[in-house]
Design a protein around this motif. Structure first.
Motif, PDB file in Angstrom:
ATOM      1  N   LEU A 175       0.833  -1.206   0.000  1.00 35.07           N
ATOM      2  CA  LEU A 175       0.000   0.000   0.000  1.00 35.07           C
ATOM      3  C   LEU A 175       0.864   1.252   0.000  1.00 35.07           C
ATOM      4  N   MET A 176       1.895   1.270   0.849  1.00 37.66           N
ATOM      5  CA  MET A 176       2.786   2.427   0.903  1.00 37.66           C
ATOM      6  C   MET A 176       3.499   2.645  -0.425  1.00 37.66           C
ATOM      7  N   LEU A 177       4.002   1.572  -1.010  1.00 40.43           N
ATOM      8  CA  LEU A 177       4.726   1.695  -2.282  1.00 40.43           C
ATOM      9  C   LEU A 177       3.820   2.232  -3.377  1.00 40.43           C
ATOM     10  N   LEU A 178       2.603   1.738  -3.439  1.00 41.18           N
ATOM     11  CA  LEU A 178       1.670   2.157  -4.484  1.00 41.18           C
ATOM     12  C   LEU A 178       1.239   3.611  -4.303  1.00 41.18           C
ATOM     13  N   HIS A 179       1.021   4.020  -3.071  1.00 40.47           N
ATOM     14  CA  HIS A 179       0.680   5.422  -2.819  1.00 40.47           C
ATOM     15  C   HIS A 179       1.879   6.334  -3.086  1.00 40.47           C
ATOM     16  N   VAL A 203       4.654  -7.402  -4.310  1.00 39.99           N
ATOM     17  CA  VAL A 203       4.534  -7.657  -2.870  1.00 39.99           C
ATOM     18  C   VAL A 203       3.091  -8.020  -2.517  1.00 39.99           C
ATOM     19  N   LEU A 204       2.143  -7.300  -3.118  1.00 40.80           N
ATOM     20  CA  LEU A 204       0.730  -7.565  -2.845  1.00 40.80           C
ATOM     21  C   LEU A 204       0.320  -8.945  -3.322  1.00 40.80           C
ATOM     22  N   GLN A 205       0.705  -9.315  -4.517  1.00 38.15           N
ATOM     23  CA  GLN A 205       0.317 -10.629  -5.053  1.00 38.15           C
ATOM     24  C   GLN A 205       0.855 -11.756  -4.187  1.00 38.15           C
ATOM     25  N   ALA A 206       2.082 -11.601  -3.694  1.00 35.02           N
ATOM     26  CA  ALA A 206       2.643 -12.631  -2.814  1.00 35.02           C
ATOM     27  C   ALA A 206       1.861 -12.721  -1.508  1.00 35.02           C
ATOM     28  N   ALA A 207       1.413 -11.585  -0.987  1.00 36.83           N
ATOM     29  CA  ALA A 207       0.633 -11.588   0.249  1.00 36.83           C
ATOM     30  C   ALA A 207      -0.744 -12.199   0.028  1.00 36.83           C
ATOM     31  N   GLU A 232      -7.049  -5.936   6.112  1.00 36.89           N
ATOM     32  CA  GLU A 232      -7.464  -4.636   5.596  1.00 36.89           C
ATOM     33  C   GLU A 232      -6.381  -3.930   4.788  1.00 36.89           C
ATOM     34  N   PHE A 233      -5.117  -4.087   5.155  1.00 40.23           N
ATOM     35  CA  PHE A 233      -4.071  -3.406   4.390  1.00 40.23           C
ATOM     36  C   PHE A 233      -3.894  -4.042   3.011  1.00 40.23           C
ATOM     37  N   GLN A 234      -4.071  -5.348   2.944  1.00 36.15           N
ATOM     38  CA  GLN A 234      -4.031  -5.995   1.625  1.00 36.15           C
ATOM     39  C   GLN A 234      -5.173  -5.492   0.738  1.00 36.15           C
ATOM     40  N   VAL A 235      -6.352  -5.320   1.334  1.00 34.82           N
ATOM     41  CA  VAL A 235      -7.491  -4.835   0.564  1.00 34.82           C
ATOM     42  C   VAL A 235      -7.240  -3.407   0.076  1.00 34.82           C
ATOM     43  N   GLN A 236      -6.741  -2.551   0.956  1.00 36.06           N
ATOM     44  CA  GLN A 236      -6.447  -1.183   0.548  1.00 36.06           C
ATOM     45  C   GLN A 236      -5.382  -1.151  -0.544  1.00 36.06           C
ATOM     46  N   ALA A 237      -4.411  -2.049  -0.442  1.00 39.77           N
ATOM     47  CA  ALA A 237      -3.374  -2.115  -1.471  1.00 39.77           C
ATOM     48  C   ALA A 237      -3.958  -2.585  -2.799  1.00 39.77           C
ATOM     49  N   ILE A 286     -13.256  -2.146  -7.914  1.00 36.53           N
ATOM     50  CA  ILE A 286     -12.916  -1.335  -6.742  1.00 36.53           C
ATOM     51  C   ILE A 286     -14.058  -1.366  -5.721  1.00 36.53           C
ATOM     52  N   VAL A 287     -15.309  -1.281  -6.208  1.00 42.06           N
ATOM     53  CA  VAL A 287     -16.456  -1.387  -5.299  1.00 42.06           C
ATOM     54  C   VAL A 287     -16.432  -2.728  -4.578  1.00 42.06           C
ATOM     55  N   GLU A 288     -16.119  -3.790  -5.296  1.00 41.97           N
ATOM     56  CA  GLU A 288     -16.069  -5.115  -4.685  1.00 41.97           C
ATOM     57  C   GLU A 288     -15.009  -5.183  -3.585  1.00 41.97           C
ATOM     58  N   TRP A 289     -13.856  -4.556  -3.825  1.00 42.34           N
ATOM     59  CA  TRP A 289     -12.824  -4.536  -2.800  1.00 42.34           C
ATOM     60  C   TRP A 289     -13.256  -3.693  -1.601  1.00 42.34           C
ATOM     61  N   TYR A 290     -13.962  -2.587  -1.861  1.00 45.11           N
ATOM     62  CA  TYR A 290     -14.473  -1.797  -0.736  1.00 45.11           C
ATOM     63  C   TYR A 290     -15.504  -2.592   0.065  1.00 45.11           C
TER      64      TYR A 290
END
Length: 382
Positions: free
Chosen positions: A207-211, A247-251, A259-264, A284-288
């Motif tokens: 999430l941090m890297l993407l932001h 990093v996200l795909q591995a997680a 929640e951090f994976q979802v936000q990422a 994106i709605v589905e992830w929210y």
């Protein structure tokens, strides 16, 4: 001698001293004293084993201070000798320090300051400048935090979730003064993720890297805030985006969603779109929906209303917004945006003005004020 090398050693060495029985405040003081010797002596005579040197010297500093402290002599501190030179650093020492600095007994502000000081290796002056407060104020905050945790025993596993929230607070402070807190938070989270293998630590790192990848496009001349839909996506850092997605795909592959994976995942969908029109708002709605299920967060519901407005039209977004508390931060700004998209500029202008009055930063206030002025000018012309 690189400053980053010394800063990287600080949490390891404090962790070793704490594990050996030193109080947190005493350990931190001893390491700072060892750093002074390192700065003086290493440039001309660098040690072959920097970590081992730091552990040995810091431990000696601690013992010297303990022997000289009359108020502690009743505890009959006896030392049969000093530990031999060598790393003496175990994998969990830095993790212990993360957990200690994010202890639930600390306020969020104190936990952030102590983490930056002990784990990040920043000076009190640097932290004070980053938070735009007097150095004396920050010194008092850190001193109180050290006293609070000095008696804490870490005889049970720490709470990774609490550490992650502290690091996320650091990241969201962004940049001010001479310290880039966003970059510092990424460095610390990267280390935590590597040390724990925790999927949510990886999710926060992603999430941090993407932001952070979008940072060059977030502001214009004079620091003017540029919303996501208007950003020049050619300025986004594709290397950081690629790393964040990996990093996200591995997680996510570990199938323990947090929640951090979802936000990422939401951030990754934004990063994947070459233009705002190509954004996959339905997904994106589905992830929210997942984020709301996991957290029940009103802020997540507010952001979901924006996504619904993009996926299904502004009326649907306003319907989703109507179920939320108007006192939520950013509620008027979201309502203004959706009303403008629904063809109601008068209501939108009024809501943008209302949102500007409660904005949390000068940048945001300026942006919302300009939005209101733009719509009011259009209304006068029409």
């Amino acid at each position: 001698m690189e400053d980053s090398l010394l800063r990287g050693l600080i949490p390891d060495v404090i962790g070793v001293l704490v594990r050996r029985g030193a109080g947190f405040a005493a350990a931190e003081d001893a390491v700072q004293d060892a750093l002074v010797e390192a700065v003086r002596g290493w440039p001309g005579n660098p040690p072959r084993d920097p970590k081992g040197w730091m552990v040995t010297v810091a431990w000696r500093k601690f013992l010297d201070a303990a022997r000289a402290d009359a108020s502690r002599r009743h505890r009959e501190l006896r030392v049969e000798g000093e530990p031999p030179p060598g790393p003496g650093i175990e994998a969990d020492d830095t993790l212990r320090l993360y957990f200690l600095c994010a202890h639930p007994s600390l306020t969020p502000a104190s936990a952030v300051a102590l983490t930056l000081r002990a784990v990040g290796g920043l000076t009190t002056r640097q932290i004070a400048r980053a938070y735009l407060v007097p150095e004396a104020t920050m010194a008092q905050r850190i001193s109180r935090a050290k006293r609070t945790v000095s008696g804490v025993r870490l005889d049970r596993p720490g709470d990774v979730a609490t550490v992650l929230r502290v690091l996320y607070l650091v990241f969201n402070e962004g940049y001010s003064g001479d310290v880039d807190l966003a970059a510092e938070a990424i460095r610390l989270t990267r280390r935590l993720a590597a040390g724990t293998g925790h999927e949510e630590a990886a999710g926060l790192l992603a999430l941090m890297l993407l932001h952070h990848a979008r940072r060059p496009a977030r502001t214009g001349p004079g620091g003017r805030l540029i919303p996501l839909a208007e950003q020049d996506r050619g300025l986004w850092n594709t290397r950081l985006i690629a790393e964040g997605v990996d990093v996200l795909q591995a997680a996510l592959a570990r199938d323990r969603l947090g929640e951090f994976q979802v936000q990422a995942a939401i951030a990754a969908l934004h990063a994947d779109a070459r233009t705002v029109e190509e954004t996959d708002w339905v997904q994106i709605v589905e992830w929210y929906d997942e984020l709301v299920r996991l957290t029940g967060s009103p802020v997540a519901r507010l952001n979901r209303a924006v996504a619904v407005g993009e996926a299904d039209g502004p009326r649907a977004g306003l319907a989703a917004l109507a179920a939320l508390d108007p006192a939520l931060p950013r509620y008027p700004a979201v309502a203004a945006y959706l009303h403008e998209r629904d063809g109601d500029p008068a209501t939108a202008a009024r809501l943008y003005t209302e949102a500007a009055r409660s904005a949390s930063s000068l940048q945001e206030r300026d942006h919302l004020t300009r939005q209101a002025a733009r719509l009011n000018a259009r209304l006068r012309q029409g």
